[in-house]
Design a protein around this motif. Structure first.
Motif, PDB file in Angstrom:
ATOM      1  N   THR A  50       0.839  -1.193   0.000  1.00  0.00           N
ATOM      2  CA  THR A  50       0.000   0.000   0.000  1.00  0.00           C
ATOM      3  C   THR A  50       0.875   1.244   0.000  1.00  0.00           C
ATOM      4  N   ASP A  51       0.560   2.173  -0.894  1.00  0.00           N
ATOM      5  CA  ASP A  51       1.253   3.462  -0.958  1.00  0.00           C
ATOM      6  C   ASP A  51       0.300   4.519  -0.411  1.00  0.00           C
ATOM      7  N   LEU A  52       0.645   5.082   0.724  1.00  0.00           N
ATOM      8  CA  LEU A  52      -0.239   5.986   1.455  1.00  0.00           C
ATOM      9  C   LEU A  52       0.091   7.434   1.120  1.00  0.00           C
ATOM     10  N   ASP A 112      -7.334  -5.427   8.828  1.00  0.00           N
ATOM     11  CA  ASP A 112      -6.143  -5.707   9.621  1.00  0.00           C
ATOM     12  C   ASP A 112      -5.223  -6.678   8.883  1.00  0.00           C
ATOM     13  N   GLU A 113      -3.921  -6.446   9.055  1.00  0.00           N
ATOM     14  CA  GLU A 113      -2.897  -7.375   8.574  1.00  0.00           C
ATOM     15  C   GLU A 113      -3.107  -7.769   7.111  1.00  0.00           C
ATOM     16  N   SER A 114      -3.228  -6.742   6.262  1.00  0.00           N
ATOM     17  CA  SER A 114      -3.494  -6.977   4.837  1.00  0.00           C
ATOM     18  C   SER A 114      -2.255  -6.855   3.960  1.00  0.00           C
ATOM     19  N   PHE A 115      -1.209  -6.176   4.455  1.00  0.00           N
ATOM     20  CA  PHE A 115      -0.112  -5.790   3.565  1.00  0.00           C
ATOM     21  C   PHE A 115       1.253  -6.237   4.078  1.00  0.00           C
ATOM     22  N   ASP A 116       2.113  -6.540   3.111  1.00  0.00           N
ATOM     23  CA  ASP A 116       3.503  -6.897   3.414  1.00  0.00           C
ATOM     24  C   ASP A 116       4.390  -5.661   3.481  1.00  0.00           C
ATOM     25  N   LEU A 117       3.995  -4.618   2.776  1.00  0.00           N
ATOM     26  CA  LEU A 117       4.805  -3.400   2.682  1.00  0.00           C
ATOM     27  C   LEU A 117       3.893  -2.183   2.594  1.00  0.00           C
ATOM     28  N   ALA A 118       4.224  -1.151   3.352  1.00  0.00           N
ATOM     29  CA  ALA A 118       3.532   0.139   3.258  1.00  0.00           C
ATOM     30  C   ALA A 118       4.573   1.221   3.018  1.00  0.00           C
ATOM     31  N   THR A 119       4.230   2.204   2.193  1.00  0.00           N
ATOM     32  CA  THR A 119       5.148   3.298   1.903  1.00  0.00           C
ATOM     33  C   THR A 119       4.439   4.639   2.075  1.00  0.00           C
ATOM     34  N   LYS A 142       0.964  -6.837   7.925  1.00  0.00           N
ATOM     35  CA  LYS A 142       1.125  -8.176   8.460  1.00  0.00           C
ATOM     36  C   LYS A 142       2.300  -8.205   9.431  1.00  0.00           C
ATOM     37  N   SER A 143       2.321  -9.197  10.295  1.00  0.00           N
ATOM     38  CA  SER A 143       3.463  -9.388  11.174  1.00  0.00           C
ATOM     39  C   SER A 143       4.716  -9.590  10.326  1.00  0.00           C
ATOM     40  N   GLY A 144       5.774  -8.833  10.632  1.00  0.00           N
ATOM     41  CA  GLY A 144       6.989  -8.879   9.831  1.00  0.00           C
ATOM     42  C   GLY A 144       6.977  -7.919   8.660  1.00  0.00           C
TER      43      GLY A 144
END
Length: 207
Positions: A50-52, A112-119, A142-144
């Motif tokens: 996700t790119d915020l 909740d806990e939908s993404f591996d990476l957020a920017t 997500k966790s990690g």
């Protein structure tokens, strides 16, 4: 000065003709900084990104190029930015690799806990309550999962201090302030880097 102030205030929530001009400038003028920030990513194969505060959509497109198997969800609270991001990434939107949502980072429209990476590129200056917003990012990761914050300003440079007086609601944070808010929101393994010649900063954090 009135028109110039109105133009610079479009960085916060672009709208209308001035907003369209600002978005074009964001896409063309911040590319080198965004790419430098992305070079700090140590994420091998994220499936969901996700790119915020997606602005004009250039960075969402760059993330899809970097991770060709990922699906990117771009989010912005400006309807114009949503429109321009969809236009910029039309082929990947049509292919189902990119979805664009209108939403506020203080209450993200994701599970909740939908993404591996957020920017977050050039956007946390305007987030309403940094720690609370970071908790929302923490929630949807997500966790990690990894969160990357990239700013053109390190919070001490003369340009950002000038723009803070011009742009309503702008706050240029130092890397230390961002780190503190991330840790308070629950993130661990927070790392920062400062460009050797520019006031650019990149902060990465892991959930």
């Amino acid at each position: 000065m009135g028109l110039l102030r109105d133009f610079f205030n479009q960085t916060r929530r672009p709208e209308g003709a001035l907003g369209s001009m600002m978005i074009r400038g964001m896409n063309s003028g911040h590319g080198a900084m965004a790419d430098w920030g992305m070079s700090h990513l140590n994420v091998s194969s994220p499936a969901q990104i996700t790119d915020l505060g997606c602005g004009g959509g250039r960075n969402a497109g760059a993330l899809m190029e970097r991770y060709p198997k990922a699906v990117v969800t771009a989010v912005d609270y400006s309807p114009l930015s949503v429109e321009k991001t969809m236009e910029y990434n039309r082929s990947t939107v049509d292919a189902g690799r990119c979805r664009v949502l209108e939403g506020n980072v203080k209450d993200l429209p994701m599970e909740d806990e939908s993404f591996d990476l957020a920017t977050a590129f050039e956007t946390v200056y305007f987030w309403p309550g940094l720690e609370d917003c970071f908790r929302e990012v923490f929630r949807v990761l997500k966790s990690g999962g990894t969160f990357l914050v990239v700013n053109e300003s390190d919070g001490t440079d003369a340009a950002s201090q000038k723009f803070e007086k011009i742009i309503d609601g702008m706050k240029a944070y130092t890397a230390e302030e961002i780190t503190g808010a991330l840790q308070a929101a629950g993130f661990s393994r927070v790392e920062t880097d400062h460009h050797p010649k520019k006031p650019w900063i990149a902060v990465t954090a892991v959930k």
